[in-house]
Write a protein that holds these residues in place. Structure first.
Motif, mmCIF file in Angstrom:
data_model
loop_
_atom_site.group_PDB
_atom_site.id
_atom_site.type_symbol
_atom_site.label_atom_id
_atom_site.label_comp_id
_atom_site.label_asym_id
_atom_site.label_seq_id
_atom_site.Cartn_x
_atom_site.Cartn_y
_atom_site.Cartn_z
ATOM 1 N N HIS A 27 0.855 -1.180 0.000
ATOM 2 C CA HIS A 27 0.000 0.000 0.000
ATOM 3 C C HIS A 27 0.896 1.236 0.000
ATOM 4 O O HIS A 27 1.839 1.328 0.796
ATOM 5 N N THR A 28 0.625 2.179 -0.890
ATOM 6 C CA THR A 28 1.449 3.382 -0.991
ATOM 7 C C THR A 28 0.584 4.634 -0.938
ATOM 8 O O THR A 28 -0.640 4.572 -1.079
ATOM 9 N N SER A 29 1.249 5.774 -0.761
ATOM 10 C CA SER A 29 0.536 7.043 -0.623
ATOM 11 C C SER A 29 0.304 7.741 -1.951
ATOM 12 O O SER A 29 -0.472 8.690 -2.033
ATOM 13 N N ASP A 32 5.353 7.887 -2.809
ATOM 14 C CA ASP A 32 6.452 7.123 -2.223
ATOM 15 C C ASP A 32 7.490 6.722 -3.266
ATOM 16 O O ASP A 32 7.238 6.772 -4.473
#
Length: 208
Positions: A27-29, A32
């Protein structure tokens, strides 16, 4: 894309070639950096915005160019205040600051993340860690061990690492997982192993 009624056999997350497989999901923003690591012992760091958003049933784009005979073994979200922990099939591991990995465009071969040594085996796993984490290792013969991250000192990228798991005969490390926090005891999932100072001297550091 994933807010749909689930089928009994799930829904497609990525379209794969017949000779390909999914090895990691994070899961990334949206802002990143990602680090991909190959069994060859190389890693590439790139901004996630180099990968354009697409639908679920697509094949994606090239993240890392990997030579024949090697495979991608893992992916981590780069956190400059954390470290990257790598483990080889021969039971050797190393811990390197994530900030040591330069940012490149996706699709390259990457830089050395662990010094190649045939008797220590190929890289089999990687994860982002902090001092209060533990690493759980499992061998092909079903042996499990927990290693406190803080027992392995940080070193540069181009090093060979230290022994983190003793293996018998032809047994090899097959997988690794990160445990957040401390269990406070041996529990039922394997012994907690601390790396002796003598093992730490097994490191060899060279320039790239």
């Amino acid at each position: 894309e994933y807010n749909t009624p689930l089928k009994s056999d799930g829904i497609i997350a990525i379209t794969l070639d017949d000779d390909d497989e999914l090895v990691a999901v994070r899961h990334t923003s949206g802002h990143d950096d990602l680090i991909l690591v190959s069994s060859e012992g190389k890693a590439i760091r790139f901004h996630e915005y180099d990968v354009r958003p697409t639908g679920r049933a697509t094949m994606g784009v090239l993240g890392m160019r990997i030579p024949e005979g090697h495979v991608l073994v893992g992916m981590a979200v780069a956190e400059d205040d954390a470290d990257l922990f790598c483990v080889t099939s021969g039971g050797y591991g190393k811990r390197t600051p994530a900030a040591s990995y330069p940012v490149h465009k996706r699709g390259g071969q990457g830089v050395i993340t662990i010094k190649d040594s045939p008797d220590r085996g190929d890289l089999v796993g990687v994860c982002s860690v902090r001092d209060n984490h533990e690493i759980m290792l499992m061998s092909q013969e079903g042996v499990v061990i927990r290693v406190p991250v803080e027992s392995v000192r940080c070193t540069g990228r181009n090093t060979m690492g230290v022994r983190v798991m003793n293996l018998r005969g032809a047994d090899r490390v097959s997988s690794m997982a990160r445990l957040v926090g401390r269990s406070g005891g041996n529990g039922g999932n394997g012994d907690v192993s601390r790396i002796d100072e003598g093992d730490q001297n097994d490191e060899i550091d060279n320039d790239d």
